[in-house]
Design an enzyme around this catalytic site. Structure first.
Site, PDB file in Angstrom:
ATOM      1  N   ALA A  19     -17.994  -1.668 -28.240  1.00 24.87           N
ATOM      2  CA  ALA A  19     -17.745  -0.408 -27.542  1.00 24.87           C
ATOM      3  C   ALA A  19     -17.034  -0.637 -26.219  1.00 24.87           C
ATOM      4  O   ALA A  19     -17.245   0.087 -25.253  1.00 24.87           O
ATOM      5  CB  ALA A  19     -19.071   0.325 -27.313  1.00 24.87           C
ATOM      6  N   ARG A  25      -5.603   6.698 -26.125  1.00 30.24           N
ATOM      7  CA  ARG A  25      -5.013   7.818 -26.868  1.00 30.24           C
ATOM      8  C   ARG A  25      -5.875   9.078 -26.824  1.00 30.24           C
ATOM      9  O   ARG A  25      -5.425  10.164 -27.183  1.00 30.24           O
ATOM     10  CB  ARG A  25      -4.756   7.402 -28.312  1.00 30.24           C
ATOM     11  N   THR A  91     -11.104  -8.033 -30.258  1.00 27.07           N
ATOM     12  CA  THR A  91     -12.392  -7.845 -30.923  1.00 27.07           C
ATOM     13  C   THR A  91     -13.138  -9.162 -31.088  1.00 27.07           C
ATOM     14  O   THR A  91     -14.368  -9.184 -31.110  1.00 27.07           O
ATOM     15  CB  THR A  91     -12.182  -7.196 -32.291  1.00 27.07           C
ATOM     16  N   GLU A 172      -3.211  -8.702 -39.493  1.00 28.22           N
ATOM     17  CA  GLU A 172      -2.941  -7.485 -38.728  1.00 28.22           C
ATOM     18  C   GLU A 172      -1.535  -6.969 -39.031  1.00 28.22           C
ATOM     19  O   GLU A 172      -0.614  -7.741 -39.341  1.00 28.22           O
ATOM     20  CB  GLU A 172      -3.094  -7.757 -37.227  1.00 28.22           C
ATOM     21  N   ASN A 245      -9.248   7.623 -32.957  1.00 24.53           N
ATOM     22  CA  ASN A 245      -8.397   7.134 -31.877  1.00 24.53           C
ATOM     23  C   ASN A 245      -7.933   8.219 -30.925  1.00 24.53           C
ATOM     24  O   ASN A 245      -7.584   7.932 -29.784  1.00 24.53           O
ATOM     25  CB  ASN A 245      -7.166   6.420 -32.463  1.00 24.53           C
ATOM     26  N   TYR A 383     -34.353  42.330 -18.071  1.00 26.97           N
ATOM     27  CA  TYR A 383     -34.338  40.954 -17.607  1.00 26.97           C
ATOM     28  C   TYR A 383     -35.753  40.547 -17.267  1.00 26.97           C
ATOM     29  O   TYR A 383     -36.461  41.243 -16.523  1.00 26.97           O
ATOM     30  CB  TYR A 383     -33.459  40.777 -16.362  1.00 26.97           C
TER      31      TYR A 383
END
Length: 516
Positions: A19, A25, A91, A172, A245, A383
């Site tokens: 995290a 973005r 990561t 990747e 994202n 009220y």
């Protein structure tokens, strides 16, 4: 509905949730993982899914928005470990510091370590449990959760070995060849590692790639280099592993999560008349035979009992609704509506509102921090603030319990079987005794004894015994007689009668204008 139940496979040694990302973005001052869908932060979804595995340890790796994210971790799970990522990107580095943090606390972790992302809100404990089970059954060094998509642009590709189907590598997108970019099986960034393989593999990972990052996926090549088994489990539901994202993706996944939540509730016996306009958070609890009408939103820890009807056009947050209650066109938060009660239309229940069984809060009524007894009614245009109301009481139209003097708020007590005339203002702090009445249009600034009529049109007049003379045999008469008997007993013992008004005159007066 708190999510799917995980398998009965014994829990892994650890779950590490990544995290630390900035989430640029999202274009938000709020860290990406704290944005919410289904009434729970993205990080919260990841932590709930991880805890469903019953791991020995759970760690969350943080960096951007560190203090805010760490506070959310502590709020959700006091036993979770917060680990800070350093300046090394990727990561791989995040997983490395997560494992090192657990090693420092618990000694060297051994066994299965689940590494998962913090922005995959539809991922549940059952899916993770299947991944852990496959990892153990096959004796894998690494087990990867994958899926197949029509357009794999931007994702890491799963390169498999011919013949066995074992995973050779994860490449990747930026580092992939043209041929590899044709592969549609993608990495979901959700793994199970053997702790020793993960620890040693990360020590060998470099930043020699197109993005200059430590890739967690490079541990796959390390494990293969040692002759260890790397396999993948494919989920046929890409939405379950879809990451978030930006806010567009957040909206899409939120809608899908809501669709799944509503679908499950309908299968569990809840009637949802219009799913297209109904939103229910994942922590809401609904009993069978609840009916949800169009335009309804149920948020937070809201709980609804059997046979209750909610809506249309109602929003409840952290509200408890009893069996058989009806709530119509109402906005409420942190309130309790007991069995058989009715609320609305156009009611506003503020925190601290408690409506007793078979009570009523009606049209254009606002209630704040007040307890309304069983069978009591506040039907319209009123009220009620900071008040305790007994049983069987009726507040006439436009009754105002004025709780604020411009500096401080004060509490009022209104007894059982009280009747206030229309357009009565009760100026707190004040006590209105059991069985008492007020005349319409009164401003009541002094206590009204049990069974008396309070008149405050110019000067307040309390008429002792008015109920026994004018309303003999009613519930109010019985209540006031009981209160009088108690007062007589107290007087005989030398105590002043309870609720005795000061500086009040008494007079018989007609009471008009009561409303139901």
């Amino acid at each position: 509905m708190t999510g799917s139940t995980a398998t009965t496979t014994p829990g892994p040694a650890a779950v590490v949730i990544l995290a630390a990302g900035q989430g640029t973005r999202m274009k938000s001052a709020l860290p990406k993982v704290l944005h919410a869908v289904g009434g729970r932060s993205l990080l919260g979804h990841a932590m709930v899914a991880g805890r469903e595995l019953a791991p020995a340890h759970l760690a969350v790796v943080v960096r951007h928005g560190r203090d805010l994210v760490a506070a959310e971790v502590a709020r959700l799970d006091a036993a979770a470990v917060v680990v800070d990522q350093d300046d090394v990107p990727g990561t791989g580095r995040a997983a490395q510091v997560g494992l090192e943090g657990l090693d420092a606390i618990a000694g060297e972790v051994e066994g299965a370590v689940v590494v998962t992302a913090s922005d995959v809100p539809l991922l549940d404990g059952a899916t993770l449990g299947q991944l852990v089970a496959a990892h153990r059954e096959d004796g894998n060094a690494v087990t990867i959760l994958t899926t197949v998509v029509a357009d794999a642009t931007g994702y890491g590709r799963i390169v498999r070995e011919d013949g066995t189907g074992d995973v050779l590598a994860i490449v990747e997108h930026k580092d992939a060849t043209d041929a590899q970019r044709e592969i549609r099986e993608i990495n979901t960034s959700i793994f199970v590692f053997d702790a020793d393989v993960l620890r040693r593999g990360l020590r060998s990972v470099t930043q020699d790639n197109a993005q200059g990052e430590m890739y967690l996926t490079d541990v796959v090549a390390f494990a293969r280099g040692e002759g260890r088994t790397v396999r993948a489990v494919i989920t046929d539901d890409p939405m379950t592993v879809e990451g978030t994202n930006d806010r567009l993706a957040l909206s899409v996944l939120g809608a899908e999560l809501n669709r799944r939540t509503l679908e499950q509730w309908m299968l569990d016996g809840v009637t949802i008349v219009d799913p297209a306009t109904t939103w229910i958070d994942v922590d809401v609890e609904l009993a069978p035979d609840v009916t949800i009408l169009p335009g309804t939103q149920l948020h937070g820890a809201t709980k609804v009992g059997t046979g209750a009807t909610i809506g249309p056009d109602t929003t409840l947050t952290d509200v408890e609704v009893g069996e058989g209650a009806t709530v119509t066109r109402t906005h409420g938060s942190l309130a309790v509506i007991e069995a058989g009660a009715t609320v609305g239309p156009f009611s506003y229940l503020r925190p601290g509102t408690v409506l007793g069984a078979k009570g009523k809060i009606g049209a254009f009524v606002e209630v704040k921090n007040s307890q309304i007894g069983a069978g009591s009614k506040v039907p319209h245009l009123s009220y009620v603030g900071d008040a305790t109301i007994g049983e069987g009481t009726n507040l006439g139209a436009a009754t105002i319990v004025a709780n604020y003097d411009g500096v401080a708020k004060h509490r009022s007590v209104i007894g059982s079987h009280v009747r206030t005339g229309s357009d009565t203002v009760l100026v707190a702090p004040i006590t209105v005794g059991d069985g008492a009445y007020t005349a319409a249009g009164s401003v009541i600034t002094q206590d009204v004894p049990p069974g008396a009529l309070g008149v405050g049109r110019a000067h307040q007049h309390n008429s002792p015994g008015w109920v026994s003379r004018k309303r003999a045999g009613t519930a109010a008469d019985e209540a006031s007689a009981a209160a009088d008997a108690g007062a007589s007993a107290a007087a005989a013992a030398g105590a002043p009668p309870a609720g005795t008004p000061q500086n009040a005159t008494t007079d018989d007066a007609a009471s008009e204008g009561h409303s139901h």
